[in-house]
Design a protein around this motif. Structure first.
Motif, mmCIF file in Angstrom:
data_model
loop_
_atom_site.group_PDB
_atom_site.id
_atom_site.type_symbol
_atom_site.label_atom_id
_atom_site.label_comp_id
_atom_site.label_asym_id
_atom_site.label_seq_id
_atom_site.Cartn_x
_atom_site.Cartn_y
_atom_site.Cartn_z
ATOM 1 N N PRO A 47 49.662 48.029 48.385
ATOM 2 C CA PRO A 47 50.435 48.708 47.340
ATOM 3 C C PRO A 47 49.518 49.391 46.317
ATOM 4 N N PRO A 48 49.928 50.558 45.816
ATOM 5 C CA PRO A 48 49.091 51.309 44.862
ATOM 6 C C PRO A 48 48.688 50.513 43.631
ATOM 7 N N HIS A 49 49.553 49.607 43.156
ATOM 8 C CA HIS A 49 49.184 48.873 41.939
ATOM 9 C C HIS A 49 47.987 47.952 42.176
ATOM 10 N N LEU A 50 47.771 47.510 43.422
ATOM 11 C CA LEU A 50 46.599 46.680 43.696
ATOM 12 C C LEU A 50 45.323 47.512 43.646
ATOM 13 N N TYR A 79 40.254 35.940 31.323
ATOM 14 C CA TYR A 79 39.022 35.962 30.550
ATOM 15 C C TYR A 79 39.257 36.856 29.347
ATOM 16 N N GLY A 80 39.000 36.334 28.172
ATOM 17 C CA GLY A 80 39.158 37.121 26.960
ATOM 18 C C GLY A 80 40.583 37.612 26.752
ATOM 19 N N GLY A 81 41.549 36.825 27.205
ATOM 20 C CA GLY A 81 42.938 37.198 27.032
ATOM 21 C C GLY A 81 43.453 38.201 28.055
ATOM 22 N N ARG A 82 42.608 38.641 28.966
ATOM 23 C CA ARG A 82 43.040 39.622 29.961
ATOM 24 C C ARG A 82 43.470 38.909 31.230
ATOM 25 N N GLN A 83 44.618 39.254 31.721
ATOM 26 C CA GLN A 83 45.113 38.711 32.984
ATOM 27 C C GLN A 83 44.889 39.747 34.070
ATOM 28 N N PHE A 84 44.495 39.305 35.235
ATOM 29 C CA PHE A 84 44.273 40.222 36.336
ATOM 30 C C PHE A 84 45.190 39.917 37.512
ATOM 31 N N GLY A 85 46.385 39.423 37.223
ATOM 32 C CA GLY A 85 47.370 39.223 38.285
ATOM 33 C C GLY A 85 46.904 38.214 39.310
ATOM 34 N N SER A 86 47.160 38.505 40.562
ATOM 35 C CA SER A 86 46.793 37.616 41.650
ATOM 36 C C SER A 86 45.287 37.667 41.850
ATOM 37 N N CYS A 87 44.603 36.715 41.279
ATOM 38 C CA CYS A 87 43.141 36.744 41.309
ATOM 39 C C CYS A 87 42.597 36.587 42.711
ATOM 40 N N ARG A 88 43.278 35.824 43.547
ATOM 41 C CA ARG A 88 42.780 35.666 44.915
ATOM 42 C C ARG A 88 42.795 37.007 45.620
#
Length: 95
Positions: A47-50, A79-88
């Motif tokens: 998907p484009p969002h990934l 980290y530092g308040g930033r979420q990166f969604g599905s980290c795996r």
């Protein structure tokens, strides 16, 4: 040196001659490792969002040099308040 550790720990006293692996072996092993850990390899049909997430992570990482422990915490959640969604999945995409 990691190579020296593995050789002395698991192959102590055995002769070791490094050999180059073929591209086929490289890609087969890469796919097996991804499967083993539940990752999906990068593909243009993701998907484009990934893709946008991976690009944002690379830009952020280039602008914020961090050590290995900080990178692990980032991949593990936030980290530092930033979420990166599905980290795996983002790890598989970035690597």
């Amino acid at each position: 040196d990691d190579c020296a550790f593995v050789l002395t720990r698991y192959f102590n006293g055995q002769a070791f001659e490094p050999h180059a692996i073929t591209k086929h072996e490289h890609y087969v092993q890469r796919a097996m490792i991804a499967t083993l850990f539940g990752y999906r390899l990068w593909s243009s049909d993701l998907p484009p969002h990934l893709a946008q997430l991976a690009c944002a992570f690379r830009r952020w990482r280039a602008a914020n040099p961090i050590d290995g422990g900080q990178l692990f915490r980032l991949i593990a959640g936030s980290y530092g308040g930033r979420q990166f969604g599905s980290c795996r999945l983002s790890l598989a995409v970035v690597v």
